[in-house]
Enzyme design. Structure first.
Site, PDB file in Angstrom:
ATOM      1  N   LYS A 206      36.542  38.049  41.829  1.00 50.65           N
ATOM      2  CA  LYS A 206      35.478  37.557  40.964  1.00 50.65           C
ATOM      3  C   LYS A 206      34.109  38.135  41.317  1.00 50.65           C
ATOM      4  O   LYS A 206      33.883  38.573  42.445  1.00 50.65           O
ATOM      5  CB  LYS A 206      35.441  36.022  40.991  1.00 50.65           C
ATOM      6  CG  LYS A 206      36.729  35.389  40.468  1.00 50.65           C
ATOM      7  CD  LYS A 206      37.051  35.831  39.052  1.00 50.65           C
ATOM      8  CE  LYS A 206      38.222  35.103  38.420  1.00 50.65           C
ATOM      9  NZ  LYS A 206      39.531  35.359  39.043  1.00 50.65           N
TER      10      LYS A 206
HETATM   11  C1  LIG Z   1      40.274  32.774  33.173  1.00 55.60           C
HETATM   12  C2  LIG Z   1      40.657  32.240  34.519  1.00 55.60           C
HETATM   13  N1  LIG Z   1      40.892  30.926  34.660  1.00 55.60           N
HETATM   14  C3  LIG Z   1      41.220  30.402  35.849  1.00 55.60           C
HETATM   15  C4  LIG Z   1      41.330  31.181  36.975  1.00 55.60           C
HETATM   16  C5  LIG Z   1      41.756  30.539  38.259  1.00 55.60           C
HETATM   17  O1  LIG Z   1      40.885  30.735  39.297  1.00 55.60           O
HETATM   18  P1  LIG Z   1      41.415  30.773  40.812  1.00 55.60           P
HETATM   19  O2  LIG Z   1      42.128  32.063  41.008  1.00 55.60           O
HETATM   20  O3  LIG Z   1      40.185  30.651  41.626  1.00 55.60           O
HETATM   21  O4  LIG Z   1      42.318  29.606  40.989  1.00 55.60           O
HETATM   22  C6  LIG Z   1      41.078  32.557  36.877  1.00 55.60           C
HETATM   23  C7  LIG Z   1      41.088  33.474  38.026  1.00 55.60           C
HETATM   24  O5  LIG Z   1      41.926  33.789  38.736  1.00 55.60           O
HETATM   25  C8  LIG Z   1      40.755  33.098  35.614  1.00 55.60           C
HETATM   26  O6  LIG Z   1      40.548  34.407  35.470  1.00 55.60           O
END
Ligand SMILES: Cc1ncc(COP(=O)(O)O)c(C=O)c1O
Length: 402
Positions: free
Chosen positions: A195
């Site tokens: 990110k």
């Molecule tokens: C659109 C979206 N939603 C949710 C997530 C979930 O985030 P995390 O990987 O921090 O759990 C991500 C990223 O991985 C994402 O790109």
């Protein structure tokens, strides 16, 4: 005519692109400070400091840090009261967590197709998906390009439905001059490794509603309440706390965000322009109301008819062989095709996605969509030119690959 690298020719580029994460002494200082304080978790001050700085940056009154974007989405759904059997509207062109968080609460994801112009949930199809069971909508600001928040909020308010923005890819993005996240009732960001602001893992829930913020804090922190007894758990929550090391890293990362955003914006504008010279590949657009794109992904639309019928996946392979880290994106298909979603049985509830076919999402996943990651946009003008050169080279030689 230069020989394609996939056929044994010299690649356009051997040099790597900018690697991610970017960090310097500021991250080192933060980490050492936490280390030496001995306050690595509860009892430290970095989580609260980061939560309030990130929330303020996103023009939100409250922020609740947590362990991931996935956890944040689950926490937000619980906070707005989504329960077993409720319906939650989601787009199918996104990461699994957007729909997975719904299923994990025993609620039902209702998939609405994307707008082919932007790859965001199609606001014109929303109304038709609302039923008496609809409790929330989760628009995703895909790749960092905001969903159509005006339409979504209007429809949600008319039907008394919560909006939880999945802003996991959209740090710093703006809709009509307002940062995303708390335009809806709640918003969630991820700080996972890829990110634009990262601590390896991590997440935050933002909102302007104090009651929702308190509930989110409680679900994040094993059901404690902010003012309650240490062992006086009031609801069933999980341990979704972020460590102080992560919060420290994020303070440093947040500081650098504006500068990196500007660099991505410059390169993205240049690339989008240069793609016109290639023909057959275009940057997926943003709505005119988008005043700032976060460019977590530079998403492009591929048109094989302009490449001698060369399939998108083969084009991506050829470009990768030229030394460009192009991705076919969510190539395994819209979320409702994933075994984890399609095969998930909510006890006592029948869900069947086997006949679902949302044409814009199917096309984006299987035929058209391709991405470059945000870190590629941190490179030089020459880096962008290499990408265009690789596209032109493969286009010129496309007939050899079909
Ligand atoms: C659109 C979206 N939603 C949710 C997530 C979930 O985030 P995390 O990987 O921090 O759990 C991500 C990223 O991985 C994402 O790109």
């Amino acid at each position: 005519m230069a020989k394609l690298a996939i056929k044994g020719g010299r690649p356009v580029r051997r040099k790597p692109f900018v690697s991610w994460p970017v960090f310097d002494k500021r991250e080192e200082r933060e980490l050492l400070e936490v280390l030496r304080s001995g306050k690595w978790g509860i009892g430290g001050t970095k989580n609260e400091e980061f939560a309030s700085k990130f929330a303020a940056y996103h023009q939100a009154e409250f922020g609740v840090t947590c362990s991931s974007g996935t956890a944040g989405l689950e926490i937000a759904l619980k906070a707005v009261g989504v329960r077993y059997g409720d319906e939650v509207i989601v787009p199918p062109y996104t990461f699994i967590a957007t729909a997975g968080c719904v299923l994990s609460l025993g609620a039902i994801p209702v998939f609405v197709d994307i707008d082919p112009k932007t790859y965001n949930i199609d606001p014109n199809l929303l109304e038709g998906a609302i039923t008496p069971k609809t409790k929330a909508i989760i628009p995703v600001h895909i790749g960092g390009g905001p969903a159509h928040m005006d339409s979504i909020m209007k429809i949600a308010n008319e039907h008394n439905i919560y909006v939880i923005e999945d802003a996991c890819q959209a740090h710093g993005a703006e809709w009509r001059g307002h940062k995303v996240g708390a335009i809806g009732h709640m918003g969630v960001f991820s700080f996972q490794s890829s990110k634009n602001i990262s601590a390896g893992e991590g997440g935050i829930v933002v909102t302007n509603d104090e009651e929702l913020a308190d509930r989110a804090w409680s679900y994040m922190n094993v059901g404690r309440s902010r003012k309650g007894e240490w062992y006086g758990h009031e609801v069933l929550g999980g341990n979704y706390r972020m460590t102080e090391f992560q919060a420290g890293l994020l303070l440093a990362q947040l500081n650098r965000n504006e500068r990196l955003m500007r660099r991505r914006e410059r390169n993205a504008a240049y690339l989008a322009r240069k793609l016109h010279d290639v023909g057959g590949v275009e940057h997926v657009g943003a709505y005119p109301e988008v005043t700032r794109h976060a460019y977590h992904l530079f998403i492009m639309r591929y048109d094989k008819s302009q490449f001698n019928g060369l399939e998108r996946d083969r084009f991506v392979e050829a470009i990768r062989a030229e030394g460009i880290p192009l991705s076919p994106g969510y190539a395994t298909g819209p979320l409702y095709r994933l075994r984890a979603i399609a095969g998930y049985k909510i006890p006592g509830i029948e869900t069947d996605y086997s006949k679902l076919f949302l044409p814009a999402a199917e096309r984006a996943c299987r035929e058209e969509g391709m991405w470059l990651h945000q870190s590629v946009l941190l490179g030089s003008r020459k880096d962008m030119d290499d990408i265009i050169d690789a596209f032109l080279k493969v286009k010129e030689n496309a007939s050899e690959l079909v």
